[in-house]
Design an enzyme around this catalytic site. Structure first.
Site, mmCIF file in Angstrom:
data_model
loop_
_atom_site.group_PDB
_atom_site.id
_atom_site.type_symbol
_atom_site.label_atom_id
_atom_site.label_comp_id
_atom_site.label_asym_id
_atom_site.label_seq_id
_atom_site.Cartn_x
_atom_site.Cartn_y
_atom_site.Cartn_z
ATOM 1 N N LEU A 198 0.834 -1.208 -0.076
ATOM 2 C CA LEU A 198 -0.023 0.075 0.027
ATOM 3 C C LEU A 198 0.920 1.267 0.029
ATOM 4 C CD1 LEU A 198 -2.855 1.157 0.462
ATOM 5 C CD2 LEU A 198 -2.362 0.930 2.923
ATOM 6 N N GLY A 208 2.229 7.777 2.733
ATOM 7 C CA GLY A 208 2.066 6.986 3.881
ATOM 8 C C GLY A 208 0.735 6.933 4.483
ATOM 9 N N ASP A 236 -7.789 -2.721 9.485
ATOM 10 C CA ASP A 236 -8.569 -2.887 10.772
ATOM 11 C C ASP A 236 -8.296 -4.291 11.374
ATOM 12 O OD1 ASP A 236 -10.255 -0.637 10.474
ATOM 13 O OD2 ASP A 236 -11.937 -1.748 9.692
ATOM 14 N N GLY A 248 -5.503 -5.867 10.667
ATOM 15 C CA GLY A 248 -3.890 -5.707 11.201
ATOM 16 C C GLY A 248 -3.834 -5.219 12.342
ATOM 17 N N ARG A 267 19.981 -6.836 40.388
ATOM 18 C CA ARG A 267 20.888 -5.853 40.624
ATOM 19 C C ARG A 267 20.926 -5.105 41.876
ATOM 20 N NH1 ARG A 267 25.205 -3.179 38.159
ATOM 21 N NH2 ARG A 267 25.009 -1.056 38.204
ATOM 22 N N GLY A 269 19.640 0.663 33.555
ATOM 23 C CA GLY A 269 20.657 1.870 33.590
ATOM 24 C C GLY A 269 21.581 1.468 32.460
ATOM 25 N N GLY A 270 23.131 1.513 32.705
ATOM 26 C CA GLY A 270 23.963 1.637 31.459
ATOM 27 C C GLY A 270 23.840 0.388 30.794
ATOM 28 N N GLU A 328 1.254 0.173 10.198
ATOM 29 C CA GLU A 328 -0.439 -0.004 10.039
ATOM 30 C C GLU A 328 -1.064 1.156 10.606
ATOM 31 O OE1 GLU A 328 -1.805 -3.918 10.178
ATOM 32 O OE2 GLU A 328 0.031 -4.689 9.314
ATOM 33 N N GLU A 374 -1.180 9.005 15.389
ATOM 34 C CA GLU A 374 -1.920 10.292 14.934
ATOM 35 C C GLU A 374 -3.387 9.596 13.977
ATOM 36 O OE1 GLU A 374 1.419 10.151 15.260
ATOM 37 O OE2 GLU A 374 1.293 11.243 16.996
HETATM 38 N N1 CAA Z 1 -13.368 -0.099 6.501
HETATM 39 C C1 CAA Z 1 -14.162 -0.020 5.680
HETATM 40 N N2 CAA Z 1 -14.535 1.140 4.606
HETATM 41 C C2 CAA Z 1 -13.573 2.274 5.181
HETATM 42 C C3 CAA Z 1 -12.829 2.019 6.395
HETATM 43 C C4 CAA Z 1 -12.817 0.843 7.020
HETATM 44 N N3 CAA Z 1 -12.141 0.936 8.094
HETATM 45 N N4 CAA Z 1 -12.060 3.331 6.368
HETATM 46 C C5 CAA Z 1 -12.667 4.155 5.503
HETATM 47 N N5 CAA Z 1 -13.423 3.349 4.741
HETATM 48 C C6 CAA Z 1 -14.348 3.774 3.685
HETATM 49 C C7 CAA Z 1 -15.068 5.147 3.821
HETATM 50 O O1 CAA Z 1 -16.410 4.596 4.165
HETATM 51 C C8 CAA Z 1 -15.352 5.908 2.726
HETATM 52 O O2 CAA Z 1 -16.134 5.079 1.639
HETATM 53 P P1 CAA Z 1 -17.034 5.904 0.488
HETATM 54 O O3 CAA Z 1 -16.169 5.863 -0.879
HETATM 55 O O4 CAA Z 1 -18.032 4.841 0.283
HETATM 56 O O5 CAA Z 1 -17.436 7.000 1.096
HETATM 57 C C9 CAA Z 1 -13.807 5.505 1.731
HETATM 58 O O6 CAA Z 1 -13.329 4.440 2.684
HETATM 59 C C10 CAA Z 1 -12.854 6.731 2.358
HETATM 60 O O7 CAA Z 1 -12.856 6.897 3.719
HETATM 61 P P2 CAA Z 1 -12.160 8.327 4.159
HETATM 62 O O8 CAA Z 1 -12.640 9.580 3.572
HETATM 63 O O9 CAA Z 1 -12.129 8.424 5.860
HETATM 64 O O10 CAA Z 1 -10.541 8.277 3.738
HETATM 65 P P3 CAA Z 1 -9.403 9.109 3.852
HETATM 66 O O11 CAA Z 1 -8.877 9.394 2.530
HETATM 67 O O12 CAA Z 1 -9.684 10.245 4.556
HETATM 68 O O13 CAA Z 1 -8.333 8.263 4.655
HETATM 69 C C11 CAA Z 1 -7.403 7.433 6.843
HETATM 70 C C12 CAA Z 1 -8.794 7.840 6.016
HETATM 71 C C13 CAA Z 1 -7.948 6.813 8.004
HETATM 72 C C14 CAA Z 1 -6.568 8.410 6.988
HETATM 73 C C15 CAA Z 1 -6.600 6.246 5.878
HETATM 74 O O14 CAA Z 1 -6.063 6.677 4.779
HETATM 75 C C16 CAA Z 1 -5.677 5.353 6.634
HETATM 76 O O15 CAA Z 1 -5.923 4.315 7.496
HETATM 77 N N6 CAA Z 1 -4.355 5.861 6.447
HETATM 78 C C17 CAA Z 1 -3.157 5.135 7.197
HETATM 79 C C18 CAA Z 1 -2.625 4.218 6.175
HETATM 80 C C19 CAA Z 1 -2.024 3.065 6.981
HETATM 81 O O16 CAA Z 1 -2.193 2.566 8.035
HETATM 82 N N7 CAA Z 1 -0.872 2.456 6.370
HETATM 83 C C20 CAA Z 1 0.022 1.651 6.961
HETATM 84 C C21 CAA Z 1 0.863 1.030 5.753
HETATM 85 S S1 CAA Z 1 0.552 -0.844 5.678
HETATM 86 C C22 CAA Z 1 1.693 -1.447 6.692
HETATM 87 O O17 CAA Z 1 2.338 -0.876 7.603
HETATM 88 C C23 CAA Z 1 2.003 -2.917 6.506
HETATM 89 C C24 CAA Z 1 3.286 -3.384 6.770
HETATM 90 O O18 CAA Z 1 4.038 -3.584 6.094
HETATM 91 C C25 CAA Z 1 3.551 -3.465 8.311
#
Ligand code: CAA
Length: 384
Positions: free
Chosen positions: A125, A131, A240, A242, A268, A339-340, A363, A367
């Site tokens: 992703l 990011g 979700d 994850g 210690r 400690g150290g 994931e 924030e």
């Molecule tokens: N379940 C189902 N649908 C969801 C959802 C969820 N949890 N969250 C959002 N949606 C849907 C919304 O309902 C919306 O649907 P519609 O098109 O029908 O309206 C659509 O998705 C868009 O939702 P938002 O407007 O909320 O989207 P956004 O652009 O504002 O982004 C965000 C929301 C929460 C910031 C999201 O972009 C996000 O989670 N960002 C973080 C990404 C992330 O966690 N990256 C980690 C990388 S993967 C990784 O780390 C793996 C690894 O290798 C360890």
């Protein structure tokens, strides 16, 4: 919500604990220092079924519930956050989306081998420029007959350099932003698909992290997960799930900090007494214990809701947010108590202190979790 575990949950937790103590813990520091991804451990976990516990038995998994899988994650992370990271990506953001969104043919073709870890997977992703704003991704997929041609790059991809199969999110219609994103399954060896291991990480040295490069990479139409345009929803639902297992891993790491710091504080001697007898040291240990227990309950609540088929986005983000922050605080305190010696790789807390930072970030950062919790609790959009 029940607060006791079934016999099966206890059995799998104990199995994971024994495996982690016998196979992972003895080599965890060595592999961290040598930056060694130990394939044998992953293969052995695959043979036991631990690399695909919640995959239904008809697709080669153990068919456990998600709470059992969370218990397994905790035990593996307690021994090594690196091995845990390999596991959580394989299950939560690779197998779970194939299970939920893959057609029968894709599930039968890929899941049994992934459940046994004969096939490792990754989740593409994040990109060099994208990011937290996942919907803004720049990798494109263009239709050419019954094939799609993928171009772009994915960054910080756990398992990326060891994976035989990748989920790649790509933009198939830029004008639709998140509704124009599609998820593809891309096999290693496909012309135009390559990876480059990322060196110089702060922690998780025994896990694999790579950049994926897609250059005119042709993928057949049947390798689309869900439908064209479902990719963002697939990514969000995968995250979700994850976030529950990352929370569980953070509990495991926090527990490792408690165990190491309590042991050291008893051994210690300063001012003629074990340092555990000093109340200021006890206070640090007690805060670590309380926060680890609280994080565990939050993780189990989220898993419980997922197992019941209820909406769990909010609870998964609460669990991930709190558990990661608690684990980070636990790692800082564990180093302080040592400690150290805590500042050297003679003791494992130095590794925990470095590894936990990845868990805070991946994931979804703290924030991002707060934005999700706010949106889900208050009904306000993250970006208004
Ligand atoms: N379940 C189902 N649908 C969801 C959802 C969820 N949890 N969250 C959002 N949606 C849907 C919304 O309902 C919306 O649907 P519609 O098109 O029908 O309206 C659509 O998705 C868009 O939702 P938002 O407007 O909320 O989207 P956004 O652009 O504002 O982004 C965000 C929301 C929460 C910031 C999201 O972009 C996000 O989670 N960002 C973080 C990404 C992330 O966690 N990256 C980690 C990388 S993967 C990784 O780390 C793996 C690894 O290798 C360890």
């Amino acid at each position: 919500m029940k607060l006791d575990y079934t016999d099966e949950q206890v059995m799998f937790r104990n199995m994971a604990r024994e495996f982690a103590e016998r196979e992972i813990l003895p080599v965890a520091s060595e592999d961290d220092q040598n930056r060694h991804f130990r394939h044998e451990i992953v293969q052995k976990m695959g043979a036991l079924g631990l690399m695909g516990a919640p995959v239904p038995q008809e697709y080669g998994g153990l068919g456990t519930d998600y709470l059992t899988y969370a218990l397994i994650c905790e035990e593996i992370a307690r021994a090594s956050a690196s091995v845990f990271t390999t596991l959580t990506v394989q299950v939560s953001v690779f197998q779970v989306p194939i299970l939920k969104w893959g057609n029968e043919q894709l599930k039968k073709k890929y899941l049994p081998r992934t459940a046994k870890a004969e096939l490792i997977g990754c989740f593409g992703l994040t990109e060099p420029n994208i990011g937290s704003d996942a919907a803004g991704l720049e990798t494109t997929a263009t239709r050419q007959g019954n094939m799609w041609v993928l171009d772009g790059a994915k960054m910080w991809i756990t398992n990326g350099g060891v994976a035989g199969l990748a989920i790649i999110a790509a933009q198939t219609d830029k004008s639709k932003r998140h509704r124009g994103i599609t998820a593809f399954l891309v096999e290693q060896g496909t012309p135009g698909f390559s990876s480059r291991d990322i060196q110089g990480k702060l922690g998780l040295h025994a896990s694999n992290t790579a950049e994926l490069i897609l250059q005119g990479c042709k993928v057949p139409e049947e390798n689309i997960l869900g439908q064209v345009g479902d990719g963002f929803k697939i990514a969000m639902t995968a995250l979700d799930s994850g976030r529950i297992s990352i929370g569980a891993g953070c509990v495991g790491l926090a527990q490792a900090c408690v165990d190491a710091a309590a042991k050291y504080a008893q051994e210690r001697i300063q001012f003629g007494k074990p340092i555990v007898s000093f109340q200021l040291v006890q206070e640090m240990l007690v805060d670590m214990i309380v926060e680890t227990e609280a994080a565990r309950l939050l993780v189990h609540r989220a898993a419980f809701l997922k197992d019941k088929g209820e909406h769990f986005t909010r609870e998964a983000s609460i669990a991930k947010y709190f558990a990661a922050e608690a684990a980070q605080r636990a790692a800082v305190k564990a180093v302080k108590i040592h400690g150290g010696y805590g500042y050297s790789n003679e003791y494992p807390v130095e590794r925990y202190y470095r590894d936990v930072m990845a868990m805070v970030l991946y994931e979804g950062t703290a924030e991002i979790q707060k934005l999700v919790i706010g949106r889900e609790s208050l009904g306000v959009s993250a970006f208004v």
